[in-house]
Write a protein that holds these residues in place. Structure first.
Motif, PDB file in Angstrom:
ATOM      1  N   ILE A 140     -11.124  -8.548  30.434  1.00  0.00           N
ATOM      2  CA  ILE A 140     -10.112  -8.392  31.479  1.00  0.00           C
ATOM      3  C   ILE A 140     -10.454  -9.308  32.643  1.00  0.00           C
TER       4      ILE A 140
ATOM      5  N   GLN B 182     -10.817  -2.373  41.080  1.00  0.00           N
ATOM      6  CA  GLN B 182     -10.332  -2.332  39.702  1.00  0.00           C
ATOM      7  C   GLN B 182     -11.255  -3.101  38.769  1.00  0.00           C
TER       8      GLN B 182
ATOM      9  N   ALA C 281      -6.617 -10.344  28.742  1.00  0.00           N
ATOM     10  CA  ALA C 281      -5.810  -9.459  29.576  1.00  0.00           C
ATOM     11  C   ALA C 281      -6.080  -9.712  31.047  1.00  0.00           C
TER      12      ALA C 281
ATOM     13  N   ILE D 290      -5.359  -7.958  35.213  1.00  0.00           N
ATOM     14  CA  ILE D 290      -4.878  -6.929  36.132  1.00  0.00           C
ATOM     15  C   ILE D 290      -4.612  -7.600  37.465  1.00  0.00           C
TER      16      ILE D 290
ATOM     17  N   PHE E 276      -2.273  -9.264  27.604  1.00  0.00           N
ATOM     18  CA  PHE E 276      -1.723  -8.056  28.226  1.00  0.00           C
ATOM     19  C   PHE E 276      -1.835  -8.168  29.744  1.00  0.00           C
TER      20      PHE E 276
ATOM     21  N   ALA F 229      -1.362  -6.108  33.308  1.00  0.00           N
ATOM     22  CA  ALA F 229      -1.151  -4.874  34.055  1.00  0.00           C
ATOM     23  C   ALA F 229      -0.875  -5.235  35.508  1.00  0.00           C
TER      24      ALA F 229
ATOM     25  N   ASN G 139      -0.251  -3.610  39.225  1.00  0.00           N
ATOM     26  CA  ASN G 139      -0.300  -2.459  40.130  1.00  0.00           C
ATOM     27  C   ASN G 139       0.535  -2.802  41.356  1.00  0.00           C
TER      28      ASN G 139
ATOM     29  N   LEU H 155       2.330  -3.512  31.537  1.00  0.00           N
ATOM     30  CA  LEU H 155       2.100  -2.200  32.128  1.00  0.00           C
ATOM     31  C   LEU H 155       2.296  -2.319  33.628  1.00  0.00           C
TER      32      LEU H 155
ATOM     33  N   VAL I 194      -5.852   2.691  37.392  1.00  0.00           N
ATOM     34  CA  VAL I 194      -5.275   1.455  36.863  1.00  0.00           C
ATOM     35  C   VAL I 194      -6.212   0.815  35.837  1.00  0.00           C
TER      36      VAL I 194
ATOM     37  N   THR J  81      -5.475   0.651  31.727  1.00  0.00           N
ATOM     38  CA  THR J  81      -5.412  -0.673  31.108  1.00  0.00           C
ATOM     39  C   THR J  81      -6.429  -0.777  29.977  1.00  0.00           C
TER      40      THR J  81
ATOM     41  N   LEU K 286      -5.727  -1.188  25.924  1.00  0.00           N
ATOM     42  CA  LEU K 286      -6.269  -2.346  25.217  1.00  0.00           C
ATOM     43  C   LEU K 286      -7.133  -1.923  24.034  1.00  0.00           C
TER      44      LEU K 286
END
Length: 284
Positions: A6, A46, A130, A132, A152, A154, A156, A173, A235, A239, A243
């Motif tokens: 991530i 995060q 991924a 965030i 992916f 995510a 927030n 997401l 969060v 996530t 995953l």
């Protein structure tokens, strides 16, 4: 199974926290207790939460070239987050959050972005896995991260601010609390093919997929000490769980438990739980 990778594109702050019996009303002065300095920022929170829960994590961010930067980065560095994408800014100070925490764990927060506000689209490299993102850095940088992310994404939606539909459409997401969901409009966030998680504080969270409610979870009962990092932990945990391929109901329950575990100690990052602690809490 290998750990998910991530990349977090977002803010790094130093939190200056004052503890008081209760939060002040507008215009009111409340005498406080202890003052403390903690690493913080939604992006950093995060990132460290995801790392402690088992992911391989890197950050893209900016800090000032100042004393606050060392304190803000200390737990990320100690926790094994890859900081090679964090830029030292010669012109802007490290971001600072001024936080008041009441005796029941509630908080009020004012953020001065500093170097976070200077994180530019050109600071974002390719993201093969991924990602965030949150909204404590410039919106155009968040959009650049969304384009750079090959896997992916995510998103927030905090703190709430206007965002284009293209960003919402790109996110796999979306996570928002009740007030943020109201700001954007729930119908706007319930896009086909997308997941939306709405957090409800102590009442837990709801997960929608393609506009349909798929799961609802409540956190384990705890006595909160400081709720500052709870939403960021949620969060990261949700996530990571998605995953890992967890079923939606299980992923949501895991995220709610992780968020609850993050309220048990003072400081946004010092309280972030490890996976074993979250799973122990879920078994109670």
């Amino acid at each position: 199974m290998s750990a998910p990778k991530i990349t977090v594109v977002g803010s790094i702050n130093l939190d200056i926290v004052a503890h008081a019996d209760r939060l002040p009303l507008p215009g009111e002065t409340v005498m406080g207790g202890a003052l403390a300095l903690y690493p913080g920022g939604k992006g950093a929170n995060q990132a460290l939460a995801a790392r402690r829960l088992g992911a391989e994590v890197s950050m893209m961010a900016r800090v000032g070239r100042d004393a606050h930067a060392g304190q803000a980065l200390a737990l990320l560095r100690a926790g094994g987050v890859d900081l090679s994408g964090v830029i030292e800014d010669d012109r802007h100070p490290t971001g600072v959050a001024l936080i008041v925490v009441s005796s029941d764990g509630e908080n009020q927060i004012v953020v001065t972005p500093g170097a976070n506000g200077a994180l530019a689209p050109e600071d974002v490299d390719a993201i093969p896995g991924a990602a965030i993102c949150q909204l404590e850095v410039p919106l155009e940088t968040v959009e650049a991260a969304a384009r750079a992310c090959e896997g992916f994404l995510a998103l927030n939606l905090a703190p709430a601010r206007p965002v284009p539909d293209t960003l919402l459409t790109r996110a796999d997401l979306i996570v928002a609390n009740e007030s943020e969901a109201a700001f954007y409009g729930l119908d706007r966030l319930l896009a086909p093919g997308k997941r939306l998680a709405v957090t409800l504080g102590a009442r837990g969270a709801v997960l929608y997929s393609s506009g349909v409610e798929r799961a609802r979870a409540t956190p384990p009962a705890v006595t909160p000490v400081d709720t500052t990092g709870a939403g960021d932990t949620f969060v990261a945990a949700l996530t990571l769980a998605l995953l890992e391929g967890r079923a939606e109901a299980d992923a949501l329950a895991f995220a709610c438990a992780a968020g609850a575990a993050a309220t048990l100690h003072h400081g946004a990052q010092s309280s972030l739980p490890r996976r074993e602690a979250v799973e122990d809490l879920m078994r109670r």
